[in-house]
Design an enzyme around this catalytic site. Structure first.
Site: not given
Lengths: 315, 246
Positions: A31, A34, A37, A53, A151
């Site tokens: 995925g 913000a 990746i 990540k 978020d």
């Protein structure tokens, strides 16, 4: 300044850490958040799968790592009390030396599952009550450690088989009392003119309420968001939606409180959610109101019985 | 910390170079960010280039966006620039103390403390953002979105722990003078942001450079008239300039 248009690395790329020299092989992209990746990787020479990540920006990613470290250390002390030690959340933090620059990354536990909205679409809205409960438990845990998630949106909630819930992407997490770093307009309290962007427990609960409305009746929410001008947008439209729509009815009193910011904390919100989802089930199983036809039939049978007894007595 | 956020949709065409003006701003310790707003078609090669150049000269960020993403972009640019400015200051300290040039050169284990400090400062440093809005004729259909984006930015700034203030300017002015007009003085009050641009009359020219210079003066003196007196003083004696360093 790094931009967010960095292309993803193809499967098979070997990521070697600059400092600790660990090697990870990329399997596929999981995925894109913000600020980075996320890849599915396999540690070279081992069988285990991990999520890795890569951040666009060293500072942003380190800020996220700081939150994870702090959560992990708090979790560890709790786990020691409960005597169940889970696999570590944060495995390794390092840099990857690409051709022209260093890219920061961290490796964490890989959780298999699908995003919340996809899960509900696949398994049906009966699962909303339970997954919602588990999500609220996660949020309460975070709040009790002094953080807000910020978020909250379906893409950031991962549901594995049988409705186990995990929050992913901690890039938007901030300390309670600080400004919310990262948000998405629909779920943002400020977008609805319903309060500040200061991180408090009610901020996450508001986002949770919008999330639930979206899962239950996405079309209605879209219309509510569209109907008003930005400067006059307010919660009145949301509240009328909650009252009007039959799909939202089972959750209406909870949603109303969350939208108005009336919960004292997420513990209270969790308790009420629990009552709400379990209440109808119990009422449904126990004999509730006796239907009128049954009462009249009963009365009628008594009359017949009396009649029969009388008849038997006289004959 | 001081920032200018320029919102425009095209090339400047009157007066001093906006790139030079932005360089002056940076010299004064004011970072210049630029948002290019385009809904239909493109901003043109020249306009796009100028926007990027202004931001580069002003030490800030430039983005070209549609009105729908404007609010989000303004919020992001402001935040990023604050972080960037603090990071620069911290990097300087790092170099003096540890001999490392930047955060990236530190091993991950040492980064964490530095970033904690940067995060802390990002949240608490006092911040002033002057919004400079291009009100030339082509911007007219976008002003409602701009106003909404300003409101949204104010909301985000209010949530910070440090004091945050906004001021709003537009240019060109209706009168003979072609510099910026103050629409809203420094404020941290969300309710004062209503119906900012109702009185604006649009004009065709786009004097971006002079407008930026005017805003720099406003940062210096807190008034738009300061510019004139400064010019006069400067003519009287060159040494006077040194007195006005902020």
């Amino acid at each position: 300044m790094t931009t967010s248009s960095n292309p993803a690395y193809p499967a098979g790329t070997i990521i070697t850490g600059k400092w600790r020299k660990s090697r990870f092989v990329i399997r596929r992209v999981l995925g894109q958040g913000a600020n980075g990746i996320v890849y599915l990787v396999q540690k070279a020479g081992y069988r285990g799968l991990y999520a890795l990540k890569m951040g666009y920006d060293t500072l942003d990613l380190q800020s996220e790592i700081n939150v994870l470290t702090s959560l992990q250390s708090q979790r560890k002390s709790q786990d020691l009390l409960k005597e169940n030690v889970k696999s570590p959340f944060l495995l390794e933090v390092d840099d990857f030396k690409d051709r022209n620059k260093d890219i920061p990354f961290y490796v964490m536990r890989y959780i298999e599952g699908s995003a919340l909205h996809l899960f509900i679409r696949k398994r049906g809205s009966e699962w909303i009550g339970l997954t919602g409960l588990r999500l609220l438990e996660k949020l309460r845990g975070l709040h009790q450690m002094g953080f807000v998630f910020g978020d909250l949106k379906p893409e950031n909630v991962l549901v594995s088989e049988y409705g186990r819930v995990e929050l992913i992407d901690y890039g938007g997490v901030s300390t309670i009392g600080r400004s919310v770093k990262q948000f998405t307009e629909w779920y943002d309290r400020g977008y609805w003119n319903a309060g500040s962007r200061t991180g408090d427990e009610a901020y996450d609960l508001f986002a949770f309420a919008i999330l639930m409305i979206q899962l239950l009746d996405e079309q209605a929410l879209k219309e509510a968001a569209k109907q008003q001008l930005p400067q006059t947008r307010n919660t009145a439209e949301l509240l009328s939606l909650i009252q009007r729509k039959t799909s939202l009815k089972p959750y209406s009193s909870w949603l109303r409180k969350a939208v108005l910011g009336e919960f004292a904390n997420s513990q209270q919100a969790l308790m009420m959610w629990k009552e709400q989802i379990y209440a109808p089930a119990i009422v449904g199983k126990l004999p509730g109101k006796t239907p009128r036809w049954l009462k009249s039939a009963f009365a009628f049978s008594i009359v017949i019985l009396c009649f029969a007894v009388c008849l038997a007595f006289f004959l | 910390m001081k920032q200018i956020l320029l919102i425009t949709d095209g090339c400047s065409n009157v007066g001093a170079s906006p790139i030079l003006a932005a360089a002056h701003a940076l010299q004064e310790g004011i970072t210049v960010n630029v948002a290019g707003v385009v809904d239909y078609g493109t901003i043109g090669e020249l306009g796009g280039l100028e926007i990027a150049e202004i931001a580069k000269a002003g030490g800030g960020i430039s983005r070209i966006v549609g009105t729908r993403q404007l609010a989000q972009t303004m919020q992001m640019m402001t935040r990023k620039t604050v972080v960037q400015t603090i990071q620069q200051a911290v990097n300087k300290e790092l170099k003096e103390i540890l001999g490392h040039d930047s955060l990236e050169e530190l091993p991950p284990s040492q980064r964490s403390k530095v970033v904690t400090v940067v995060d802390e400062l990002t949240e608490t440093t006092p911040l002033q953002v002057a919004l400079l809005i291009d009100a030339s004729a082509s911007m007219k259909p976008k002003l409602a979105a701009v106003e909404d984006a300003i409101r949204d930015l104010m909301l985000s700034l209010q949530a910070r722990m440090g004091t945050s203030e906004l001021a709003v300017f537009h240019y060109p002015s209706r009168g003979s003078s072609e510099d910026a007009v103050l629409d809203l003085n420094w404020t941290s009050d969300l309710s004062s942001l209503r119906s900012l641009f109702q009185r604006i009359q649009m004009k065709g020219a786009t004097p971006t450079g002079p407008a930026i210079l005017k805003v720099i003066d406003f940062f210096r003196y807190g008034t738009l008239d300061g510019h004139q007196s400064w010019r006069q003083n400067a003519e009287e004696g060159e040494g006077m300039l040194g007195d006005y360093v902020v």
